[in-house]
Design a protein around this motif. Structure first.
Motif, short mmCIF file in Angstrom:
data_model
loop_
_atom_site.label_atom_id
_atom_site.label_comp_id
_atom_site.label_asym_id
_atom_site.label_seq_id
_atom_site.Cartn_x
_atom_site.Cartn_y
_atom_site.Cartn_z
N SER A 13 -8.94 2.95 -10.24
CA SER A 13 -8.38 3.73 -9.14
C SER A 13 -7.64 2.81 -8.18
O SER A 13 -7.95 1.63 -8.08
CB SER A 13 -9.51 4.45 -8.40
OG SER A 13 -9.04 4.97 -7.18
N SER A 14 -6.71 3.38 -7.46
CA SER A 14 -6.01 2.62 -6.41
C SER A 14 -6.75 2.73 -5.09
O SER A 14 -6.26 2.27 -4.06
CB SER A 14 -4.58 3.14 -6.27
OG SER A 14 -3.88 2.93 -7.46
N GLY A 15 -7.90 3.39 -5.09
CA GLY A 15 -8.73 3.49 -3.89
C GLY A 15 -8.64 4.86 -3.24
O GLY A 15 -7.80 5.69 -3.59
N ILE A 16 -9.55 5.07 -2.31
CA ILE A 16 -9.61 6.34 -1.60
C ILE A 16 -10.06 6.08 -0.17
O ILE A 16 -10.91 5.22 0.08
CB ILE A 16 -10.55 7.34 -2.31
CG1 ILE A 16 -10.55 8.70 -1.61
CG2 ILE A 16 -11.92 6.79 -2.47
CD1 ILE A 16 -11.30 9.78 -2.36
N TRP A 48 -7.37 -2.65 -2.60
CA TRP A 48 -7.93 -1.31 -2.56
C TRP A 48 -8.38 -0.79 -3.93
O TRP A 48 -8.94 0.30 -4.01
CB TRP A 48 -6.93 -0.35 -1.92
CG TRP A 48 -6.88 -0.58 -0.47
CD1 TRP A 48 -6.06 -1.44 0.20
CD2 TRP A 48 -7.75 -0.02 0.51
NE1 TRP A 48 -6.36 -1.43 1.53
CE2 TRP A 48 -7.39 -0.57 1.75
CE3 TRP A 48 -8.80 0.89 0.45
CZ2 TRP A 48 -8.04 -0.22 2.93
CZ3 TRP A 48 -9.43 1.25 1.62
CH2 TRP A 48 -9.07 0.69 2.83
N VAL A 62 0.84 -1.19 0.00
CA VAL A 62 0.00 0.00 0.00
C VAL A 62 0.88 1.25 0.00
O VAL A 62 1.85 1.33 0.76
CB VAL A 62 -0.94 0.00 1.23
CG1 VAL A 62 -1.57 1.35 1.45
CG2 VAL A 62 -1.99 -1.09 1.10
N ARG A 111 -1.46 4.95 -5.96
CA ARG A 111 -1.51 5.35 -4.56
C ARG A 111 -2.97 5.48 -4.10
O ARG A 111 -3.81 5.96 -4.85
CB ARG A 111 -0.83 6.71 -4.36
CG ARG A 111 0.64 6.70 -4.65
CD ARG A 111 1.22 8.11 -4.51
NE ARG A 111 2.62 8.13 -4.80
CZ ARG A 111 3.58 7.81 -3.91
NH1 ARG A 111 3.25 7.47 -2.69
NH2 ARG A 111 4.84 7.85 -4.27
N ILE A 112 -3.21 5.09 -2.87
CA ILE A 112 -4.52 5.29 -2.26
C ILE A 112 -4.59 6.76 -1.85
O ILE A 112 -3.73 7.24 -1.12
CB ILE A 112 -4.72 4.39 -1.03
CG1 ILE A 112 -4.65 2.91 -1.43
CG2 ILE A 112 -6.05 4.71 -0.34
CD1 ILE A 112 -4.61 1.97 -0.24
N ALA A 142 -2.10 -3.51 -1.86
CA ALA A 142 -2.62 -2.48 -2.77
C ALA A 142 -3.74 -3.03 -3.65
O ALA A 142 -4.71 -2.33 -3.95
CB ALA A 142 -1.50 -1.90 -3.62
N TYR A 146 0.37 5.63 -0.09
CA TYR A 146 -0.63 6.66 0.13
C TYR A 146 -0.28 7.96 -0.60
O TYR A 146 0.89 8.28 -0.79
CB TYR A 146 -0.74 7.00 1.62
CG TYR A 146 -1.27 5.89 2.48
CD1 TYR A 146 -2.55 5.36 2.30
CD2 TYR A 146 -0.51 5.37 3.53
CE1 TYR A 146 -3.04 4.36 3.12
CE2 TYR A 146 -1.00 4.37 4.36
CZ TYR A 146 -2.26 3.88 4.15
OH TYR A 146 -2.75 2.88 4.97
#
Length: 116
Positions: free
Chosen positions: A76-79, A107, A3, A53-54, A104, A5
């Motif tokens: 997307s890599s998430g939020i 996410w 992961v 990146r989240i 990762a 960020y």
């Protein structure tokens, strides 16, 4: 994959600093380093996704809707949406937990709110 960020421009810098103090090996890019100041939400999401990146943000008002629209045609890599009302140390602990206990890939196209 580990992961990573990305802080949104509205994220309290104390959260980023606290996470990095507790675990210096975490890849947590500041909004300043990514040049996100004044950048619109869709572009912020695109930058985070491109860098895998989240995105971590306080923006509960517009970001969830922008995220929903973004993932219709993009991956997307998430939020993670962080409550401003929660103690900083709780948010830091939960971001550390997410980093340590998930990958990762878990996410991708996912939205979560902190505190859990």
């Amino acid at each position: 994959m580990t992961v990573r960020y990305q802080a949104d421009a509205d994220l309290d810098q104390a959260i980023v600093t606290g996470v990095l103090r507790r675990q210096p090996t975490i890849d947590f890019q500041t909004a300043f380093a990514a040049g996100l100041e004044g950048v619109k939400d869709p572009e912020v999401l695109a930058i985070a996704a491109k860098q895998e990146r989240i995105l971590v943000s306080h923006d509960r008002r517009t970001m969830p809707l922008e995220f929903a629209e973004f993932i219709i045609s993009n991956q997307s890599s998430g939020i993670i949406i962080v409550s401003r009302k929660s103690p900083t140390e709780i948010i830091i602990e939960e971001l550390l937990l997410i980093w340590a206990a998930s990958s990762a890939e878990e996410w991708v196209d996912r939205i979560a709110k902190l505190p859990l």
